[in-house]
Design an enzyme around this catalytic site. Sequence first.
Site, short mmCIF file in Angstrom:
data_model
loop_
_atom_site.label_atom_id
_atom_site.label_comp_id
_atom_site.label_asym_id
_atom_site.label_seq_id
_atom_site.Cartn_x
_atom_site.Cartn_y
_atom_site.Cartn_z
N HIS A 60 33.44 49.08 44.32
CA HIS A 60 33.90 47.74 44.59
C HIS A 60 34.91 47.62 45.68
O HIS A 60 36.11 48.19 45.76
CB HIS A 60 34.77 47.34 43.29
CG HIS A 60 33.83 47.38 41.99
ND1 HIS A 60 33.56 46.11 41.62
CD2 HIS A 60 33.46 48.10 41.30
CE1 HIS A 60 32.85 46.16 40.56
NE2 HIS A 60 32.50 47.36 40.23
N GLU A 111 36.23 45.21 47.21
CA GLU A 111 37.35 44.36 47.01
C GLU A 111 38.78 44.68 46.50
O GLU A 111 39.74 44.25 47.00
CB GLU A 111 37.05 43.22 45.94
CG GLU A 111 36.85 43.37 44.60
CD GLU A 111 35.39 44.03 44.25
OE1 GLU A 111 34.97 43.80 43.19
OE2 GLU A 111 34.70 44.33 45.29
N CYS A 128 28.16 46.31 43.19
CA CYS A 128 27.90 47.33 41.97
C CYS A 128 26.55 46.65 41.22
O CYS A 128 25.34 46.89 41.64
CB CYS A 128 29.15 47.07 40.95
SG CYS A 128 29.32 48.32 39.64
#
Length: 588
Positions: free
Chosen positions: A526, A528, A399
């Site tokens: 993102h 994750e 990001c």
Amino acid sequence: MKYILVTGGVISGIGKGIIASSVGTILKSCGLHVTAIKIDPYINIDAGTFSPYEHGEVYVLDDGGEVDLDLGNYERFLDIRLTRDNNLTTGKIYQSVINKERRGDYLGKTVQVVPHITDAIQEWVMKQARISVDDDGMEPQVCVIELGGTVGDIESMPFIEAFRQFQFKVKRENFCNIHVSLIPQPNTTGEQKTKPTQNSIRELRGLGLSPDLIMCRCTTPLETAVKEKISMFCHVEPTQVICVHDVASVYRVPLLLEDQGVVSYFCQRLNLPVEMRPRKMLTKWKEMADRTDRLLEHVSIALVGKYTKLSDSYTSVIKALEHSALAINHKLEVKYIDSADLESTTLQEEPVKYHEAWQKLCSSHAVLVPGGFGVRGTEGKIQAINWARKQNKPFLGVCLGMQLAVCEFARNVLGWADANSTEFNPESKHPVVIDMPEHNPGQMGGTMRLGKRRTIFKSSTSVLRKLYGNVEYVEERHRHRFEVNPELKHHFEEKGLQFVGQDVEGERMEVIELEDHCYFVGVQYHPEFTSRPIKPSPPYFGLLLAAAGKLQSFLSKGCRLSPRDTYSDRSGSSSPEMEISELKFLSL
């Protein structure tokens, strides 16, 4: 539908989220379909406008919901996909009731906390519990509900009252309450104290809820005498007092609960449709927990961020790194570096802090710059990215981390000294990162580009594309207001910074890779948020492979088993059909 309510006492942050996730995991491993709801008693509509120092990271769902980080635990443990309505806040409930009142739905009645707010809570829970969260579209059989905060807080009173009524509405055999409490052990005596738990349960009973299981959080295993004392004073059987002591890995918690007969208790208490035949339960969790304890080789990652004083600010990032480290049989060491400490102003004011930060960075195997907002520490992040690029160290920017990598490249390779994001310098002559048309600067909440979006790979030689299994596109979750300026794209590509992934329209730059570098990757999304224990996120997996010096051998073998392909979706339980030890991609 069976409902399991998890409440907490004595202190907040006691581990209700992990316990709720673990309860769901052991029930799912019995073949049941499980969903989860998190209730937060704060008045905010959602978690979107919080500082990470308030409640930890803001977790983003497929539908763009900005929610509490506990929903991340549910998704990772249970491998499910939740929606924004699985996170219920006081703000959402009051907003829906006030909207009904304005429409005249209450036909002129006085709108009150009881019955209108409490009814709205019960209706929300019953409706949301029936929404499928698995890929097979099956309606859940069990709903685990976590009530945030501590019993006795003013703000959680309407929720406690709602569940007091709810237990009679759904009947006793369909509702049970787990109370998580703290057993402190003062250093002076070393004795485990039960009084805080007794007081917490007395308070809970006074509000009309009786706990079926008391889960005791303690540093060391609960002594038998202490267990019997809690049983006697709290009006439960000794078998209903469960010890959840500190363990080396969260993967041990479901095993801990299973060992103490939690599944057989639920089967008897809730009449669950589970055959208690001998079964291979929780093999995945046992394998991961054992593997975590056996790891010998270390890999260190420098996490250069703004919110490093609270590790919860980066929960999903740390979990994604752990999943990847576990997959390559390495013990993870995360070195938290406050990006402001890397800046020249710190050298003037606090030289010791400055040199310590740089020493941490230089001794790490790889550099990770996660997402974030605000100008503080951005120059330090750019310095760290510059160092990783010049020293050929593995780098991943997520990001804002990707946007700053573009800024760094523009300044030091393209020679645009004032290159910046319009977020930090609106007057820059070289605005390499700009705000998006849909961004509304007057309204903070929910105005970003949020949720699952498709990224198309434009290059067949992309390292990240290979790590994803050589797919044409990926769908990942986004949360950003600014984007790389597409008009300047060709300047970067001429000098070797390739935009290998773009959005469906080809207007948004999603993935960057630097040529002739061991691993220099930036992603606008993102990754994750979709990482799972046995299915690590490819960008993080690539970073760990590069940090351990194994990336090239993995790629040369043709990435036969990409991280995305190593997870069995055919299994109805949370245990995959093959154990981690059988995954070929691990023997690198």
